[in-house]
Design an enzyme around this catalytic site. Structure first.
Site, PDB file in Angstrom:
ATOM      1  N   LYS A  26     -33.918  -9.785 -15.751  1.00 39.39           N
ATOM      2  CA  LYS A  26     -34.015 -10.942 -15.253  1.00 39.39           C
ATOM      3  C   LYS A  26     -34.538 -11.924 -16.252  1.00 39.39           C
ATOM      4  CE  LYS A  26     -35.010 -12.817 -10.855  1.00 39.39           C
ATOM      5  NZ  LYS A  26     -33.540 -13.045 -10.345  1.00 39.39           N
ATOM      6  N   SER A  27     -33.921 -12.453 -17.142  1.00 38.95           N
ATOM      7  CA  SER A  27     -34.113 -12.989 -18.519  1.00 38.95           C
ATOM      8  C   SER A  27     -34.107 -14.708 -18.083  1.00 38.95           C
ATOM      9  CB  SER A  27     -33.606 -12.857 -19.594  1.00 38.95           C
ATOM     10  OG  SER A  27     -33.751 -13.862 -20.560  1.00 38.95           O
TER      11      SER A  27
END
Length: 312
Positions: A159-160
């Site tokens: 989850k960048s």
């Protein structure tokens, strides 16, 4: 959604006034997207305020940081306690939770390794992502012209911050074209996910959702719905889905921490089912909201109450 502009934000071990919670303009995260984050929720329940699946969200945060070689140097349990501390410091009964681990200020260049790894925790009051009417009537979506990334380009499991540039393009296109949301395909043309939501289809009473191999995020709410659906005796399948399944599904709904559970009324102006929330979606919604709001027993141990201490 509007930020309050007041209250406290946790930054590297300190609670800072909202207006003072700043980073340097040359921070690596601003220029190169070198950050990972989470979105979780705290709900007001009859037993007190409780964060939903906070341990799973924090595990994913640390997994994302590991993939991007960002070692914050603080244990997952310690940062989880900091989340609870931040909520209490803001006197919230219910709120959205945004922890972020990111590369800060040192040098500007593609190589992030010389830059320090910092962290912050922001909490704010945020009700529904879609309006209350959409929870019953459903929402109108389109298949986006923007695909999710191909494998081995950048990690879809993380989850960048950088990944969400793609999400922004999907969302903006949908809004510009008169829809509330977009759904993306993967590089092979199979169904992937929404701009910030996983997707489920209902066909002949069974739930079907794209696999993680279709560049879909390993959603915590996605896993929650799979578990609750099985508890309800429903069949759940994870399989590759062609685009046209969107047009012949009996029901469709999005899931995610922000959107929670919201039905889809139409895709590309093709009506889904009866054009409103279907019976399976309604049952899933009811079961989900009863659980997160503490109306049913916490049989899976998913609630972390604010008076708990996590760190060992």
């Amino acid at each position: 959604m509007a930020f309050p502009g007041t209250g406290k934000i946790w930054m590297n071990g300190k609670l800072i006034n909202w207006a003072d919670a700043t980073i340097h303009a040359a921070s690596h995260v601003i220029h190169y997207g070198s950050g990972v984050f989470e979105g979780a929720r705290c709900y007001k329940t009859p037993q007190g305020s409780a964060c939903f699946r906070l341990d799973a969200h924090m595990r994913r945060l640390y997994d994302s940081a590991r993939i991007y070689r960002m070692d914050y140097g603080v244990s997952q349990d310690t940062l989880t306690d900091a989340v609870l501390e931040t909520i209490k410091a803001n006197n919230f009964d219910a709120c959205y939770i945004r922890p972020l681990i990111y590369r800060g200020y040192n040098t500007l260049g593609v190589n992030p390794l010389p830059c320090p790894v910092d962290a912050m925790i922001i909490v704010w009051e945020w009700d529904s992502y879609f309006d209350e009417k959409a929870l019953e009537a459903g929402t109108d979506i389109k298949v986006s012209s923007w695909n999710r990334p191909a494998p081995n380009t950048f990690p879809a499991m993380a989850k960048s911050v950088a990944n969400y540039a793609n999400s922004g393009l999907i969302k903006m296109e949908a809004v510009a074209d008169g829809y509330s949301e977009g759904v993306a395909l993967d590089v092979t043309g199979q169904l992937s996910e929404g701009s910030g939501q996983n997707i489920f289809l209902v066909r002949n009473g069974s739930l079907i959702t794209p696999p993680l191999a279709s560049s879909a995020l390993e959603g915590i709410t996605r896993d929650t719905i799979i578990t609750l659906a099985k508890d309800m005796g429903l069949s759940v399948k994870e399989q590759a889905l062609p685009r046209e399944m969107l047009y012949v599904a009996d029901e469709i709904f999005f899931v995610g921490t922000a959107v929670e559970v919201v039905p889809v009324r139409s895709v590309d102006k093709i009506t889904v089912g009866a054009g409103k929330r279907g019976p399976v979606t309604a049952a899933i919604q009811q079961t989900f909201f009863d659980y997160v709001n503490g109306k049913t027993p916490d049989r899976h141990g998913w609630l972390t109450f604010l008076n708990q201490t996590v760190a060992k």
